[in-house]
Every structure is written in structure tokens, then in C-alpha cells.
Design a protein around this motif. Structure first.
Motif, PDB file in Angstrom:
ATOM      1  N   PRO A 193      -6.284  -8.940  -2.907  1.00  0.00           N
ATOM      2  CA  PRO A 193      -6.486  -7.533  -3.268  1.00  0.00           C
ATOM      3  C   PRO A 193      -7.426  -6.781  -2.331  1.00  0.00           C
ATOM      4  O   PRO A 193      -7.356  -5.570  -2.234  1.00  0.00           O
ATOM      5  CB  PRO A 193      -7.067  -7.602  -4.681  1.00  0.00           C
ATOM      6  N   GLU A 194      -8.341  -7.511  -1.657  1.00  0.00           N
ATOM      7  CA  GLU A 194      -9.310  -6.838  -0.793  1.00  0.00           C
ATOM      8  C   GLU A 194      -8.720  -6.431   0.555  1.00  0.00           C
ATOM      9  O   GLU A 194      -9.377  -5.736   1.337  1.00  0.00           O
ATOM     10  CB  GLU A 194     -10.522  -7.749  -0.529  1.00  0.00           C
ATOM     11  N   LEU A 195      -7.503  -6.918   0.846  1.00  0.00           N
ATOM     12  CA  LEU A 195      -6.889  -6.617   2.141  1.00  0.00           C
ATOM     13  C   LEU A 195      -5.699  -5.682   1.951  1.00  0.00           C
ATOM     14  O   LEU A 195      -5.045  -5.708   0.914  1.00  0.00           O
ATOM     15  CB  LEU A 195      -6.411  -7.914   2.806  1.00  0.00           C
ATOM     16  N   THR A 196      -5.424  -4.889   2.972  1.00  0.00           N
ATOM     17  CA  THR A 196      -4.266  -4.008   2.899  1.00  0.00           C
ATOM     18  C   THR A 196      -2.995  -4.851   3.001  1.00  0.00           C
ATOM     19  O   THR A 196      -3.062  -6.037   3.364  1.00  0.00           O
ATOM     20  CB  THR A 196      -4.263  -3.001   4.060  1.00  0.00           C
ATOM     21  N   GLU A 206      -0.751  -4.690   5.185  1.00  0.00           N
ATOM     22  CA  GLU A 206      -0.588  -5.108   6.575  1.00  0.00           C
ATOM     23  C   GLU A 206      -1.472  -6.326   6.880  1.00  0.00           C
ATOM     24  O   GLU A 206      -1.019  -7.306   7.498  1.00  0.00           O
ATOM     25  CB  GLU A 206      -0.962  -3.957   7.502  1.00  0.00           C
ATOM     26  N   GLU A 207      -2.712  -6.261   6.429  1.00  0.00           N
ATOM     27  CA  GLU A 207      -3.624  -7.381   6.696  1.00  0.00           C
ATOM     28  C   GLU A 207      -3.152  -8.641   5.989  1.00  0.00           C
ATOM     29  O   GLU A 207      -3.258  -9.747   6.527  1.00  0.00           O
ATOM     30  CB  GLU A 207      -5.047  -7.013   6.261  1.00  0.00           C
ATOM     31  N   LEU A 231      -0.191  -9.915   8.038  1.00  0.00           N
ATOM     32  CA  LEU A 231      -0.529 -10.467   9.355  1.00  0.00           C
ATOM     33  C   LEU A 231      -1.435 -11.699   9.305  1.00  0.00           C
ATOM     34  O   LEU A 231      -1.660 -12.351  10.325  1.00  0.00           O
ATOM     35  CB  LEU A 231      -1.214  -9.391  10.204  1.00  0.00           C
ATOM     36  N   LYS A 291      -0.357   0.328   5.016  1.00  0.00           N
ATOM     37  CA  LYS A 291      -1.796   0.623   5.074  1.00  0.00           C
ATOM     38  C   LYS A 291      -2.417   0.684   3.679  1.00  0.00           C
ATOM     39  O   LYS A 291      -3.594   0.963   3.530  1.00  0.00           O
ATOM     40  CB  LYS A 291      -2.022   1.976   5.768  1.00  0.00           C
ATOM     41  N   HIS A 292      -1.603   0.466   2.663  1.00  0.00           N
ATOM     42  CA  HIS A 292      -2.116   0.544   1.294  1.00  0.00           C
ATOM     43  C   HIS A 292      -2.579  -0.828   0.799  1.00  0.00           C
ATOM     44  O   HIS A 292      -2.138  -1.857   1.285  1.00  0.00           O
ATOM     45  CB  HIS A 292      -1.020   1.072   0.361  1.00  0.00           C
ATOM     46  N   TYR A 293      -3.461  -0.746  -0.192  1.00  0.00           N
ATOM     47  CA  TYR A 293      -3.935  -1.988  -0.812  1.00  0.00           C
ATOM     48  C   TYR A 293      -2.927  -2.403  -1.894  1.00  0.00           C
ATOM     49  O   TYR A 293      -2.213  -1.548  -2.436  1.00  0.00           O
ATOM     50  CB  TYR A 293      -5.310  -1.775  -1.416  1.00  0.00           C
ATOM     51  N   GLU A 313      -2.249  -0.443  -4.952  1.00  0.00           N
ATOM     52  CA  GLU A 313      -1.629   0.879  -4.798  1.00  0.00           C
ATOM     53  C   GLU A 313      -0.102   0.781  -4.621  1.00  0.00           C
ATOM     54  O   GLU A 313       0.565   1.777  -4.393  1.00  0.00           O
ATOM     55  CB  GLU A 313      -2.223   1.591  -3.580  1.00  0.00           C
TER      56      GLU A 313
END
Lengths: 215, 1140
Positions: A96-99, A101-102, A105, A132-134, A137
Motif C-alpha cells: 500500500p505504501e508504493l504506487t 508503478e513502484e 517495477l 502513478k496512483h496508490y 486509489e
């Protein structure tokens, strides 16, 4: 090719001992799309976890193209998962703390790959505008697509899916299944654990498990 | 989605906008599905009915009256579908089957209610079953109203009924829920509905359980009243939670109980210390003595007006608490006895007879004559002689006694000194004359007691004809005033330090509580949210929490106080039974103690309460803080991703704060220890420990080296004239060695009965020596102007005056010095005659050379600046001795003073040289000494090395014990918070760790990363502490520099405006500044912070220890906590999901 020999997994000891899998022998060829079905507690998720190296067998062997993963230590097993297997879970399991994309990747960064096919995966999964959303979202369907993208990012040969549509509405579920089928058509081995007969029917091969045995 | 958005979309949909329908579908699909599944209990049917609902909505959108009522309209369709479905079902099957189906559906898993994720499975099940047992329409109303947060008009529309009907359904539903819960509570027992009971369940003591039950009854009733009957439900949930989470409860109470116990114990120790201090005041001097100047109006006023002064005011004689000495000595000197002048009568001849001085009889108000009975404090006697008041003083024994008498009763001396009256002795037959000399004499102890100050004053005016205001120096006793002053001087600082440590400990404990409470909050969130959904008000929740934590606080305080008092009782028992201390405890009810030292119980309870409340408030506050996500244009790198996934700011802040406070607390405690046990040399920065005993601490003598176990401390007479030297009666230590004493000591030394003897020159008497010997011209002139003619003549003679401390040793000890002679020769005979002295050096220095002629002198000053009287003797240095480090300590102790250079002679030599300023005499002997070997008229106390050691231990233990306790508990609590944080971080991030592992991150990598993250916390804490202390040091150094600048300024002006006293105003200003500075420094109590050159080592040491321990523990704990993740990632992932 994935092959198991006398695969057994028990939990607990003594009187409280539960045998989840009993001597399962199974071969799954490359490029297959397999559904593992069975009732709750039949051992289907346990089998998937063992195949994916998330759990260690109590007895028996698991081979990936003649490499036995049961004997690997944690570091070797991690490397194996990183490069050979992609997981898709019922509850998406995005950090949850990463988007998005993150999250997607993350395996590629762990594998220290300088280049990846992220952009093509985003567009294939139709999530380019949401990366780019978490996770909080995103809708359930979008989260599951992000999870599939994460599973795909290192181009593994095998996709292991544990109830991938279990937490989705009907339409999102259908979309996810379509995606998995497409991936299978491209040569990936897809193994899906489900209790939904409709999902299973969409796979080329169905393996039913009951009380830890293949029926 | 906002209501306005829904309205807008619904209106667009009404106009045929399919995209709007798509969005509404996305928004409401899941909600409608969940709504339907709660009614029909079949996922497949629910899915079908959901689809049907949306199809109907799509087809009949034109029937929607307005966009505002879309939600209600949609749900009304859904509800109609469900009702229709149930009706069809009931047509095909019997009612029993329907009931069965409903039951079966109820138990079906998973029922995916949005908030249905309570940790407590039992609570979840019970609540769910209660809600599910409602009729479908009620259930629908409850779900729509509480879960989907629809308004009553919306629900009414959905259920195709009116608002009143919905309100009634909701009311009935709430009532039904309450009844069901009450029924459940009834099963488990109504009175077990508070957390206290959960705690008490583990205690076998019936009394405690009864007390807990009583509290629970009160709480239940109170809560029910306060919350309109919902209290039972809340308490049920509370009780269930705590009884299932005993570890959480124990962790929550741990900090508060420990803190409460230690604060209680620390303040009890302080009370005991104060109590002992007061007792020592009695014992040390025999009475509390207050000397004041006539301009001390505060005390004079108190004396005149205070009618409530308690206790006894002893004006004459000595008295002591529990140890009244009646006998001052024996008379066995025929010369003295033969020269006692009698006004009438004779010496007593048998027990019960007494001879008394005429003045004493006057003061006693006795107007009888020889042969009458007289009653004194010591008993009833027959008066057989009256001593002539005008002629006594002829007896040597009486002369010595008189000195003591006069010194102790200055008021009497002031009143009668101009006449002949100097002493008032009485003589009686010794109680056990077979063992002691026949006659004893005394000073009429407790001649009269006064009940208050006014009585004292009236007595002096009426009986003694005193006409002054109030005596400038009256000895009296006012315990409360003395205690107050003692408190201000001695104990206020200690109480302040202890309180500061308590506050730090409280802060640390709060951190620990916050950490635990955050965990508890997250565990209870599910069930509390559920309660809110079924209609519990926020007020009821607050009442529940307030009641819950107040009861916990009360329990925590009671337990803490019990433990604290028990631990202290153990310490006290140890003191009394093992250390053989007087039975003076911190439990004292002495008002002097209880009014001046903070209440252990109150302080402990307050601090304990503060811990729980502040912990609760902060935890509640933290749980409301949500850190916003930052929008990053670019995806973060691996390291940053891992760091973000594992970041837990609130826990990190708690951990860092805890460690920083521990570091500060440890350093603060370390400072207090140093400032309590010693001081720092301004120039060298060297730590000089306070001398806490009369032996051994200066490194010159070690008792254990020679096995001497017993010794005596002889307190000589207080006022003596020797030759022409009159010693000041105002100073305490003005005793001397007289002929008899010197003879007795010489005899003892000669016969070897005294193993070691020394006379120590009193430091307080040599105030002028530096001025004469080393002072500058201005100072010399100042002293010259302040001196008498005799003093001026001495200064004019230009002689060097040696003020070195003089030691006296026996022949055997002096002979042992032979190997250490560096020049000259030791000649015992010349030493005994005063012709020569020996210079004894303890360091490599050149002060004297052998054969050097010196003048040895003793001074007396009236005004404190000049020389009024002096005695001088010429002698020479016979030998110079240097005692190097290898010299035996016993020898050093026997022949030197504490100075690096001192002069040595024998007792006979001391007599010949008129060295009379010995402050006290310590005589070391394995055997009891005969009375005539000691200075007559002295008190003698027999003690032992072990007793002195116990005293020393107790002194140190009480000084640093409470501080050490607090620092220890502080560290314990802080470490607990820190350790808890390590585990908690990993537990809370179990999900993230499992996901990372599932996607291929090796455990080793994660462990290394978390370890590095954790290690940053001790580093940060050490850095904060380091910086904080450095800042304090800078501030204090600046104050120190100001003082030095002022000092330099004063000196410059003094040089410029010589002579010295002409710049008195400057001097006064300087002194004022100095006092201000010293006061400021003393308040901080960490004066060595100023010593820049040494702070590095001294502060870094405790910091490094804390840092090192933390790092090691962090690594070990992180490794240990990680073990729960191997090898099964799947189950970790599953557990982690639950926590998410």
C-alpha cells in the motif's frame, strides 16, 4: 516443465496434525493453462504455494526443468521466484505504501534489470493512466491488473494465480481471465487455483484436488 | 463519491447518458451486492439479483423523480427484488425450510461486509449473529442506515414505506440487539464485565475479586445511566477483549505499575533519609542548636510570637534524643577534691547524697538548706553540701568542666560573665562506685524545660533579670524551623532532582504505553467500528474508555504502591536487621518529615495516572494522524521503495524519543552521581571525591591493612586557653592539649598501649596564614591594620610564620621514617624537647631543608582579618622526610596530615611548642583506654570499622539509591518501549515483508535493510543527546566565562585602587554576582558540564554504553523477530493480510 513427485505437506504435530497434501505426482508442461479446483481446504492453494516456492514440502520433490527447488535455501529460492515465477493473488497483495508503478517495477529492480517491457505491459493491461496512483486509489479490477503486471514484469515462464477473480465483480473477473488467456497464448504457463467452475472451464486442463489427492 | 456527484450523475443518466450509468454502476455495484447478500444469503442469487436491480434501474430510469433520491430508489429496487425472491422461495418451500436456509446463509463464509474484519472472532460472530437474527426488513433498514449511511428518507424510499415506519424499524432493531446482547451477558455473568475482572481472574485472592466485582457493579450501573442502557453492551465487549488479550493488558499496566512502585520507593527512601538526618542532628550535638544574631528579626519574631513551637527548649545543659548524658566525668583527683569550697556541708559520702552549687540551687528555685531532699531529673537526693558560689574555680577538674559549661550556654555566659559565675557543677556519689571513682560531677542536665519560646523569654526576663531584647546567641530548640531550614539547604535540591528524574521516567513510560495502546487500538478498531455501525454513540464510547482507563489507573496505582512500599520495606528491614541501623523508616508519621518531603503515595499515584492518561491521549492522537502520500513523478529506486514500505514514522518517533530520554536520563543521573559524591577542580578538571569518612578516603590510610577494628573518637573540651593563646569561643573546634592529656598520651605512647596517635591541626583556625606568608603587600597592609598591637609587632618583626599543619606521632612510628629521610637526622630527644621538628613531604617538592630555623606559631583573631593574639616558638627542621608512593599507608596516616607537606613532632614536643589547636583526637586502639589517657572532660564514643562502613554505605545508598532506582526503571521502561517498537514494526509490516518475499526478495536482504533502519535510531538518540549536552555546556560555559570576566575585572580594580578594602563596593558587587552564579549553578547541579576538557570522555562513556547495548540488542531482536517469517511465506502473507 513442472513436475512434482510424492509431494506431501503437513501442518502441526501430534494429534493436531493436518495433512494438506498427500503424495501428489503431477506434471505440467510448458505453455499449459491449468486450473486446479477443489473445495475449501482440499489443498489446492497449498499445492500452488509449494509449486511457487512460497512454502516448503514436508516430503517429496518439485522440479522445474530438472532443477529441484525443494533443496534451495532462501536466497536461491528468492532468486528462483524472481526470475521464473509470477504470482497473482486473490487479494491483489500490492504494497500500500508504493504506487502501482513502484509495485509493478519492484521485481525488475530486485533482479537489477536495466531494461524492461513495462510500457508494453501497461498498455496491454490498460493501466497506463493509473500507474502513478496508490493501490487504495484503484478499483479492485485495476489492482488485480497491476498485480498481473507485477507478475509479468520479469517475463517469467510461469504464472501462478490463486483465486485471481475471487475478489472481483463478474465483469472485472472476466477481464482478468481474458488477460490470462492472452498471456497463455503467448507461451506462458498459467496455473490457476479456483473454486469457480466457470473459470476452470476456460482452462485447457483441469486438475481437481480433494483431501490432498489429485482426483 | 459525494451526494452532489451522485445527484448529478443520476440526472445525466435520466437524460440518457450511458457513461453516467457506468459510473453509478461502478460506485454502487458492490454496495448493492453486499446489501442483497445480507438478505438472501446466497452469493449466486445475490449476483443475479444485483444484475437484475441494475437492469431494472437502467430500464426504468425515467421513473426517478429527482437525482437526489437516486440512492433510495436504487435500494428500493434491490429490496423489491429480494422480497420477491424470498416470497417465491417461501411459496416453494415450507416455513421451516426457509428458516433453515436463512440460518445456513447466515453461517456462510465469507460474508463480505466492508467493516467485518474484527480481530476478535468471537465478538464478530456474536455481533453478526445478532444482526442476522433480525427480520429481513429490519436487517435491511439496519444495513442501509448504519452500513451504507443512507438517510432515513432514503431508507424509507428503498423499503417503499414512510419515514416513521423506518424509524420504528430502527428502534425495534436496536432494542432487539440490546436484548440479545443482554442475554449473552447474562450467560457470562453481568458482574464480570470490566477489564479489572479479567485481571482479577488470575488472582486467587477472594478479597481482590470481591473488590473488583464491587467496582464492576458500580461501573456497570454508572455506565448504563450515562449511556442510556447501552453500557452493558460496551462492557461486555470490553471485558471480552481484555480477557482475551491478557498480554496486552499486562504490557499496558507494566509501565505504570513499575513507575508507580519506583516513585513510591524513591520518595520513601528520601523520607527515611530525611528522618535519619534529623535524628543525626539530635545525636551529633545532643540537641538542635540555633545561634542567631540579634538582627535576625525573622527568628526573633518567631520566638516572641510563636506559641505553637513544639518540643522542648533546653536552655541549660545538654540533652539528647534518647541518650541523655548526666555524667560528665569522675572526680578522683585528691587535689581537686580537697580544694572544693563549701558554703556549708560536705562532700557526699554515699549514694543518694549530693552537693550542689548555690547558683544551681537558685536557678532550680530551691530555697532549702543542707539535709533537705532535692529532686532533679536524675533522681531524688539528700542535699549534704552547698558549694560556695564565689570561690569555685580553684579545682582543676571544675575549671575544665566550666569551660564546657560556659561554651554551651552562651546566654548564661553573656549574663554572668562579668561576675564570678562561670560554672555550676554538682557532685554526687557515682552510681557504681566500685567500678568507677567515687564521685561523679554533672552539669545539671535538663535543669528546666520550656514549652514554648515565649516561656523561654519570660524566664530569662523574670528569673534571670535579663533586660535585653532577646539574647544574641541563645541555644534553643525548634525542630520545625530547623527541619525547614535543613530541608531548604539539604533536601530541596534532592527532591528536585528526584522529581526531574520522575518526570523523565514518566515521559518514557508514556512512550511505552503509547506503543502498547496503539496496538490495542488497532486490535479493537474492528469491533468498535462495528459497534458504531449498530448505533453506539461516540459519547457512550468515550464513557466506556474513560471508565475503563480510570479503573485501570486505580488498579495500577494500588498495585504499584503496594509493590513500592513492599520493596522499600525490604530495604528498611535490611537496614535495621543487617546493617544495624536505627529503626527510622520512610513510613514515619513525624510531621517534620511528612510536611517537608513529598508524599511518596501521592506522587506515585499522580505519576502513574499521568502515564496512562498521557499515553492514552497521545495514542489516540497518533491514530488520527495519517501521513499523506507524496506524489512522485518518477518511480522510486529499490532502496527507497523498501524504505517506504517499511516506514513506520510514529513507532520510529516513539523509539527515538525513548532512547533519547534514556540517554539524557542516564547522563543526568551520571551527573547527579558525580556532583553528589565529589567536585571538580576548576583548574585541572580533576574529580575530587568528597571525604565521606574520617579514615581512608584520602588514600592515606586503609583500615583493612592492619586489621585495626576498633577506635574511639574523643571530642575534647570546647573552649581552652593555653599559655597566652585564647581560642575563639564562637568556633566549634577550639580544643587543646593540656598537660594532663599530653602526659597521659605520652605515657600511653611510651607503654605502647596506643598504636597510633595523631593530633590534627584544624583547618578552620588557619585562615590568616596565607596572608602572612604568601599575601601581597596590599593584603599584608590590610591584615596589619586589622591586627592588635601584639599582632602588628609580630608582622613588623618580619619573621616567617609557618602555618603548616602539625602532626604528632609516637616514637615507634617516627623510627619507621628512617629509610625515607632525604636530609638531616631524626633525633627523638630533640623532638621531645621542641628543639627540632621533622618536615614530612608526600610529594617530590622542596619546602624545607634540614637545619633550617623556623618560627612556629598559632594565631587568634577577634575580627577575622588581623592577628590579635599569638604564640610563637622557635625551632628548627631536624630532618626532611619524603614518603614516596611505596611507603605504607599506615605510616603515612600516622605521621602526616592531609597536606603535601607537614611538620611532625611527638606529643611531648607538641606540648613544648605550644601546639594547641588540634581540632579533635582520634585514638586507635584495640583495647579500651583508661580514662586518664584521654583529654579530661571529653565525650567518648566507641565505634567500629564495620559500623562506620555501614554508615558510609547507607549514606551513599540513600544519596544515590533513589536516583539509581529511577534511572534503572527509566531505562527499563524506555528499553521496553524500544524493544516493543522493533517487534511491532516487523509485526505491522508482516504483510509488506511477505509480499516482498513472494515477489522474490531474499529474507537476508530484508533483514539487513531493517537492521540498518533500526540502527539509525540509537545513532539518532545518541546524536540528539550529544548535541543537547553540548548546547547546555555552551550555555553554562558562557555563564562561567562571565563569572571569570567579572572576577578579572574585580581584581584589576582592586589592583588599581589599592588598598584592597577601598574597593569594597566592587568586591560586594563581585560577591553578589558570584552568589547569583553559584545559586544558578547549584540549581542545575551539574557544575562539571563546564569542564570542557573532560566532558568528552565522561559523557561519551554512558552514551557509548547505551548506544552499544542498543545496537547489539537491536540486531539480536531484529534477527529474532524475523524468525517468524521462515520458511512459510504463504502463512505469513495470510497473517499479514489480516493485519492490513
Amino acid at each position: 516443465m513442472i513436475k512434482t513427485e510424492n509431494l506431501t505437506r503437513t501442518y502441526g504435530k501430534g494429534e493436531g496434525k493436518v495433512v494438506a497434501l498427500k503424495g501428489v505426482d503431477l506434471t505440467i508442461n510448458d505453455g499449459e493453462m491449468v486450473a486446479i479446483i477443489g473445495k475449501s481446504g482440499s489443498g489446492k492453494s497449498t499445492l500452488l504455494n509449494l509449486i511457487g516456492g512460497l512454502d516448503a514440502p514436508t516430503e517429496g520433490k518439485i522440479f522445474y526443468n530438472d532443477t529441484e527447488i525443494g533443496r534451495m535455501n532462501d536466497t536461491e529460492l528468492s532468486k528462483f521466484r524472481l526470475n521464473n515465477v509470477g504470482f497473482v493473488f486473490q487479494f491483489f497483495d500490492l504494497i500500500p505504501e508504493l504506487t502501482a508503478e513502484e509495485n509493478i517495477l519492484l521485481p525488475s529492480k530486485l533482479a537489477k534489470k536495466k531494461e524492461n517491457n513495462a510500457d508494453s505491459i501497461y498498455s496491454a493491461l490498460d493501466i497506463s493512466d493509473r500507474i502513478k496512483h496508490y493501490p487504495a486509489e484503484l478499483s479492485g479490477g485495476q489492482q488485480q491488473r497491476a498485480a498481473i503486471a507485477r507478475a509479468m514484469i520479469n517475463s517469467p515462464d510461469v504464472l501462478l494465480c490463486d483465486e485471481p477473480t475471487g475478489n472481483l465483480d463478474k465483469r472485472s473477473g472476466e477481464e482478468v481471465m481474458a488477460l490470462l488467456k492472452t498471456l497463455n497464448e503467448k507461451g506462458k504457463t498459467v496455473i490457476i487455483v479456483t473454486h469457480d467452475a466457470d473459470i476452470a472451464e476456460q482452462c485447457k486442463r483441469i486438475i481437481e484436488i480433494s483431501d490432498g489427492h489429485i482426483v | 463519491m459525494e451526494r452532489a456527484d451522485i445527484k448529478a450523475l443520476a440526472e445525466s443518466f435520466g437524460k440518457g447518458d450511458k457513461a453516467a450509468f457506468e459510473k453509478l454502476y461502478q460506485e454502487f455495484h458492490e454496495k448493492v451486492y453486499f446489501f442483497i447478500i445480507r438478505i438472501v444469503d446466497s452469493p449466486d442469487t445475490a449476483e443475479d439479483l444485483t444484475s437484475e436491480t441494475f437492469t431494472t434501474a437502467f430500464e426504468h430510469i425515467s421513473q426517478l423523480k429527482s437525482g437526489e433520491s437516486f440512492v433510495g430508489w436504487l435500494y428500493s429496487i434491490a429490496y423489491s427484488k429480494c422480497a420477491k425472491h424470498l416470497k417465491e422461495l417461501s411459496r416453494n418451500i415450507s416455513n421451516d425450510d426457509l428458516e433453515y436456509l436463512l440460518e445456513a446463509g447466515r453461517l456462510n463464509e465469507p460474508i463480505l461486509l466492508p467493516d467485518d474484519y474484527a480481530e476478535n472472532e468471537e465478538t464478530k460472530e456474536q455481533l453478526k449473529s445478532i444482526i442476522d437474527s433480525l427480520s429481513p426488513d429490519m436487517r435491511a433498514a439496519v444495513i442501509m442506515y448504519y452500513y451504507d449511511e443512507m438517510t432515513i428518507p432514503e431508507v424509507a424510499e428503498a423499503l417503499e414505506t414512510n419515514e416513521n415506519n423506518v424509524s420504528q424499524k430502527l428502534y425495534k432493531a436496536r432494542k432487539r440487539i440490546k436484548e440479545k446482547v443482554e442475554k449473552l451477558i447474562g450467560k457470562d455473568g453481568l458482574f464480570a464485565a470490566v477489564p479489572m475482572s479479567a485481571v482479577l481472574e488470575n488472582l486467587s485472592d477472594g478479597v481482590w475479586i470481591a473488590a473488583g466485582t464491587a467496582l464492576a457493579v458500580g461501573l456497570t450501573t454508572g455506565l448504563n445511566k450515562a449511556s442510556g442502557g447501552i453500557g452493558d453492551v460496551l462492557l461486555y465487549i470490553t471485558r471480552k477483549y481484555w480477557s482475551k488479550h491478557k498480554k496486552s493488558l499486562a504490557a499496558l499496566l507494566f509501565s505504570g505499575v513499575l513507575l508507580c512502585a519506583v516513585v513510591c520507593c524513591a520518595f520513601l527512601l528520601q523520607r527515611a533519609e530525611f528522618s535519619r538526618f534529623l535524628d543525626e542532628c539530635y545525636d551529633a550535638t545532643g540537641y538542635y542548636s540555633f545561634m542567631w544574631l540579634s538582627d535576625d528579626t525573622e527568628i526573633l519574631d518567631a520566638m516572641r510570637t510563636d506559641k505553637t513551637i513544639e518540643g522542648t527548649i533546653n536552655v541549660l545543659g545538654k540533652t539528647g534524643k534518647g541518650a541523655i548524658q548526666y555524667e560528665y566525668g569522675y572526680l578522683d583527683d585528691p587535689y581537686s577534691l580537697a580544694h572544693i569550697p563549701f558554703e556549708s556541708g560536705r562532700l557526699p559520702e554515699k549514694e543518694g547524697e549530693i552537693a550542689i552549687d548555690r547558683h544551681a540551687l537558685d536557678k532550680l528555685g530551691f530555697f532549702g538548706s543542707v539535709g533537705d531532699e532535692i529532686t532533679l531529673d536524675t533522681g531524688t537526693y539528700t542535699l549534704v553540701g552547698i558549694i560556695d558560689k564565689d570561690n569555685y574555680g580553684h579545682s582543676r577538674a571544675f575549671s575544665r568542666a566550666a569551660d564546657e559549661w560556659v561554651d554551651d550556654t552562651n546566654i548564661y555566659k553573656q549574663s554572668y560573665d562579668n561576675g564570678d559565675v562561670k560554672y555550676i557543677p554538682m557532685i554526687y556519689v557515682s552510681p557504681d562506685s566500685s567500678q568507677t571513682p567515687l564521685y561523679s560531677y554533672t552539669m545539671l542536665d535538663n535543669i528546666r524545660e520550656f514549652q514554648n519560646a515565649d516561656e523561654v523569654y519570660r524566664y530569662f526576663v523574670d528569673k534571670l533579670g535579663y533586660t535585653g531584647d532577646m539574647s544574641p546567641s541563645l541555644t534553643w530548640k525548634n525542630k520545625s524551623l530547623d527541619a525547614e531550614r535543613s530541608y531548604k539547604d539539604e533536601f530541596a535540591g534532592k527532591t528536585r532532582s528526584t522529581t526531574i528524574l520522575c518526570i523523565i521516567a514518566t515521559l518514557i513510560s508514556s512512550l511505552s504505553v503509547i506503543a502498547v495502546m496503539r496496538n490495542i487500538f488497532s486490535e479493537r478498531e474492528g469491533s468498535l467500528t462495528m459497534l458504531r455501525k449498530v448505533g453506539m454513540s461516540k459519547r457512550s464510547m468515550r464513557v466506556m474508555f474513560a471508565a475503563e482507563y480510570l479503573i485501570l489507573a486505580a488498579f495500577q496505582s494500588a498495585l504499584g504502591l503496594g509493590i513500592g512500599a513492599s520493596v522499600y520495606f525490604g530495604i528498611y528491614q535490611f537496614q535495621v536487621s543487617v546493617l544495624e541501623e536505627l529503626p527510622l523508616s520512610g513510613f514515619t508519621t513525624d510531621t517534620l518529615v511528612t510536611e517537608n518531603i513529598a508524599s511518596p503515595y501521592l506522587y506515585a499515584a499522580i505519576f502513574s495516572l499521568a502515564v496512562l492518561l498521557s499515553g492514552y491521549l497521545f495514542a489516540a492522537m497518533l491514530s488520527h494522524i495519517r501521513m499523506p502520500h507524496r506524489r512522485n513523478r518518477k518511480a522510486a529506486g529499490l532502496s527507497r521503495c523498501i524504505a517506504r514500505a517499511f516506514a513506520n514514522r510514529s513507532v520510529t518517533v516513539i523509539q527515538t524519543l525513548a532512547l533519547t530520554l534514556i540517554c539524557f536520563g542516564t547522563v543526568f543521573g551520571y551527573m547527579l552521581y558525580y556532583t553528589t559524591t565529589g567536585s571538580f577542580d576548576n583548574e585541572t578538571g580533576k574529580f575530587i571525591p568528597y571525604v565521606t569518612t574520617k579514615f581512608g578516603d584520602n588514600g592515606m590510610f586503609d583500615f583493612e591493612e592492619d586489621g585495626v577494628e576498633e577506635y574511639y573518637i574523643a571530642y575534647p573540651a570546647q573552649n581552652t586557653e593555653l599559655d597566652n593563646l585564647r581560642l575563639s569561643p564562637q568556633t566549634e573546634s577550639t580544643c587543646g592539649i593540656d598537660d594532663t592529656t599530653a602526659d597521659g598520651l605520652d605515657e600511653a605512647i611510651t607503654t605502647g598501649r596506643l598504636t597510633h596517635t595523631f593530633l590534627q591541626y584544624d583547618e578552620r583556625q588557619n585562615g590568616l596564614l596565607y596572608g602572612i606568608t604568601f599575601g601581597d603587600d596590599d593584603m599584608r597592609k590590610f591584615i596589619y591594620d586589622s591586627s592588635s598591637d601584639e599582632g602588628k609587632a609580630f608582622i613588623d618583626s618580619g619573621k616567617y610564620f609557618y602555618g603548616y599543619k602539625t602532626a604528632v606521632a609516637n616514637k615507634a612510628a617516627i623510627e619507621q621514617l628512617e629509610p625515607y629521610v632525604i636530609s638531616g637526622k631524626i633525633d627523638i630527644d630533640k623532638l621531645a624537647s621542641g628543639e627540632q621538628m621533622i618536615a614530612v613531604l608526600t610529594e617530590d617538592m622542596e619546602v624545607f631543608s634540614s637545619g633550617e630555623k623556623i618560627t612556629l606559631g598559632s594565631l587568634y583573631t577577634d575580627n577575622g582579618f588581623g592577628i590579635d593574639k599569638l604564640t610563637t616558638h622557635d625551632t628548627e627542621i631536624g630532618a626532611v622526610v619524603r614518603l614516596n608512593k611505596d611507603a605504607p599507608n599506615i605510616l603515612k596516616y600516622a605521621v602526616t596530615t592531609s597536606d603535601r607537606c607537614s611538620l611532625l613532632t611527638t606529643a611531648q614536643g607538641a606540648k613544648a611548642l605550644g601546639i594547641g589547636n588540634a581540632s579533635y583526637t582520634e585514638i586507635f586502639s584495640r583495647n579500651a583506654l583508661p580514662a586518664n589517657a584521654l583529654p579530661l572532660g571529653t565525650g567518648m564514643e566507641k565505634t567500629s570499622y564495620s559500623i562506620e562502613k555501614h554508615k558510609l554505605f547507607l549514606q551513599n545508598a540513600s544519596q544515590i539509591g533513589s536516583m539509581a532506582l529511577l534511572v534503572t526503571v527509566m531505562s527499563l521502561l524506555g528499553f521496553a518501549a524500544y524493544f516493543n517498537g522493533i517487534g511491532m514494526k516487523i509485526r505491522l509490516k508482516e504483510y509488506q515483508i511477505s509480499v516482498m518475499r513472494a515477489v522474490g526478495t531474499p529474507l537476508k536482504k530484508l533483514r539487513r535493510r531493517l537492521m540498518l533502519d533500526s540502527i539509525r535510531i540509537p545513532v539518532a538518540a545518541a546524536a540528539f543527546t550529544f548535541g543537547g549536552i553540548k548546547l547546555m555546556q555552551r550555555i553554562m560555559k558562557s555563564a562561567y566565562n562571565d563569572r571569570q570576566a567579572l572576577w578579572q575585572e574585580s581584581r584589576d580594580m582592586a589592583d588599581k585602587y589599592s588598598p584592597y578594602f577601598q574597593v569594597e563596593s566592587m568586591f560586594n558587587e563581585f560577591m553578589q554576582k558570584m552568589n547569583e552564579y553559584n545559586e544558578r549553578m547549584s540549581k542545575i547541579g551539574v557544575d562539571y558540564l563546564l569542564r570542557n576538557q573532560m566532558w568528552f570522555i565522561r559523557f561519551v562513556l554512558p552514551l557509548m554504553i547505551v548506544f552499544g547495548v542498543m545496537c547489539v540488542v537491536t540486531i539480536l531482536l531484529t534477527r529474532r523477530s524475523f524468525k517468524m517469517f521462515t520458511p512459510d511465506i504463504a502463512s505469513s502473507l495470510s497473517k499479514g493480510r489480516k493485519r492490513q
